[in-house]
Design a protein around this motif. Structure first.
Motif, short mmCIF file in Angstrom:
data_model
loop_
_atom_site.label_atom_id
_atom_site.label_comp_id
_atom_site.label_asym_id
_atom_site.label_seq_id
_atom_site.Cartn_x
_atom_site.Cartn_y
_atom_site.Cartn_z
N UNK A 82 0.81 -1.22 0.00
CA UNK A 82 0.00 0.00 0.00
C UNK A 82 0.85 1.27 0.00
N UNK A 83 2.13 1.13 -0.39
CA UNK A 83 3.04 2.30 -0.46
C UNK A 83 3.13 3.04 0.86
N UNK A 84 2.99 2.32 1.97
CA UNK A 84 3.10 2.97 3.27
C UNK A 84 4.49 2.76 3.83
N UNK A 85 4.94 3.70 4.62
CA UNK A 85 6.26 3.57 5.23
C UNK A 85 6.80 4.92 5.60
N UNK A 86 7.90 4.93 6.34
CA UNK A 86 8.58 6.15 6.75
C UNK A 86 10.04 6.05 6.37
N UNK A 87 10.54 7.03 5.65
CA UNK A 87 11.94 7.08 5.25
C UNK A 87 12.59 8.30 5.92
N UNK A 88 13.67 8.05 6.66
CA UNK A 88 14.40 9.10 7.35
C UNK A 88 15.78 9.25 6.73
N UNK A 89 16.16 10.48 6.42
CA UNK A 89 17.47 10.73 5.80
C UNK A 89 18.15 11.87 6.53
N UNK A 90 19.33 11.60 7.07
CA UNK A 90 20.12 12.62 7.75
C UNK A 90 21.10 13.27 6.78
N UNK A 91 21.31 14.59 6.93
CA UNK A 91 22.23 15.35 6.07
C UNK A 91 21.88 15.24 4.60
N UNK A 92 20.62 15.43 4.29
CA UNK A 92 20.13 15.33 2.92
C UNK A 92 20.86 16.31 2.00
#
Length: 364
Positions: free
Chosen positions: A262-272
């Motif tokens: 269902x295209x659900x999720x959380x993506x975390x990116x540091x220092x983008x």
């Protein structure tokens, strides 16, 4: 499920460790966390990935979480957890306004299809770890699914010369250094989409292939990128760090779009954007934010890059203000009047961060 708010405390009653607190981090679908050096940006994104790891790994640590979520059917999910020295001291879940779980003073009560019941979970485990049952306690599935579909990356630490080979599919998304293994699983249609997204960032990529580098104890696969106007493909280890990071992140995101239910999720990116020039960092932000929003994947990232700040609407910002051991997040939810007033000034977004506009701020 969308993570919408984090409050956190660490070592509030411990004389041997420094106290640290994060207050009022409010999150939406796409988010940019900004702050001066040493305000706690990395530590903040680590909190979200850390909570997911606690749920996934079943290993407790120290810290007190108060987090809120919105479910896909727009119900509020509140989870509170207090852990000390690897033991769960307190837990509470409120789902859609109803208390479903309480754990305090050695007593634990949980809601089930047969009514509330008292249980005795081991002190080094969350209730979720020992009572997961889709039929008996369906509300626990929301927390489990969020954690299972949460990944975190340190953009500035990814290196084209580092190759990580995951042991299984669960390890695929643990690092951007696994990108050859992720790329191998993409369909031809998805590869074309990655190339299109990458070129929208400002590159001229024609095709991508995997090459094998022989060695002991195993063969390693590397990316080979063929650019327009360049006769031969460039092997991964010779790609610039910024170029590699941008491509690796787009590959990982495409895999998540393809594979996560269902295209659900959380993506975390540091220092983008670390290692990219102004134009490409700004374009990458636009591509990623639009792709995440379109696919309903939550995106949380940090930066102190002025050009990147100017590329992202301040309504998506959390500005971290640190005073000693306490960090306060200022955002459009708790500072709407100030943010709206700033928009009328016509200044660049970066000026909101760098000026004294929010000095002596008081919550509204």
């Amino acid at each position: 499920m969308l993570l919408t708010k984090i409050n956190y405390r660490e070592f509030p009653d411990n004389e041997k460790n420094n106290y640290w607190e994060l207050k009022d981090l409010v999150l939406g679908q796409s988010n940019l966390i900004v702050g001066k050096n040493a305000t706690g940006k990395t530590r903040t994104v680590n909190l979200a990935s850390g909570l997911a790891q606690i749920i996934n790994s079943q290993k407790l640590n120290n810290g007190e979480f108060e987090v809120e979520f919105n479910t896909d059917d727009n119900k509020k999910f509140v989870y509170e957890l207090k852990q000390i020295d690897g033991k769960a001291i307190y837990e509470k879940i409120i789902f859609d306004g109803v208390v479903k779980l309480t754990r305090n003073d050695g007593k634990t009560n949980i809601a089930s299809i047969k009514g509330n019941r008292e249980i005795e979970p081991p002190e080094d485990k969350l209730v979720l770890h020992v009572r997961r049952d889709k039929k008996e306690h369906p509300f626990l599935e929301y927390l489990y699914e969020w954690a299972a579909n949460t990944v975190g990356y340190r953009f500035g630490k990814s290196d084209p010369s580092l190759i990580a080979i995951p042991g299984d599919n669960k390890g695929l998304l643990q690092s951007l250094d696994t990108v050859p293994s992720i790329f191998e699983k993409l369909s031809q249609e998805s590869i074309k989409q990655v190339i299109k997204d990458f070129n929208n960032v400002g590159y001229e990529l024609e095709e991508v292939a995997l090459g094998v580098v022989g060695g002991k104890p195993f063969d390693a696969k590397l990316l080979h990128l063929k650019e327009k106007g360049i006769k031969f493909p460039i092997i991964q280890v010779n790609i610039s760090s910024g170029m590699f990071r941008a491509f690796a992140l787009l590959v990982a995101i495409q895999y998540i779009v393809d594979m996560v239910p269902n295209h659900t999720g959380t993506v975390l990116v540091d220092d983008f954007g670390e290692g990219l020039d102004y134009e490409r960092a700004s374009r990458l932000a636009k591509v990623v934010f639009e792709k995440m929003g379109k696919n309903k994947i939550q995106f949380i990232t940090t930066t102190n890059d002025r050009f990147l700040m100017n590329a992202v609407d301040i309504e998506k910002w959390n500005i971290l203000i640190r005073e000693n051991e306490k960090v306060k997040a200022l955002n459009y939810t708790n500072s709407k009047k100030r943010f709206d007033e700033f928009k009328l000034t016509g200044l660049n977004n970066f000026d909101l961060f760098s000026s004294d506009y929010l000095t002596n701020y008081k919550s509204e």
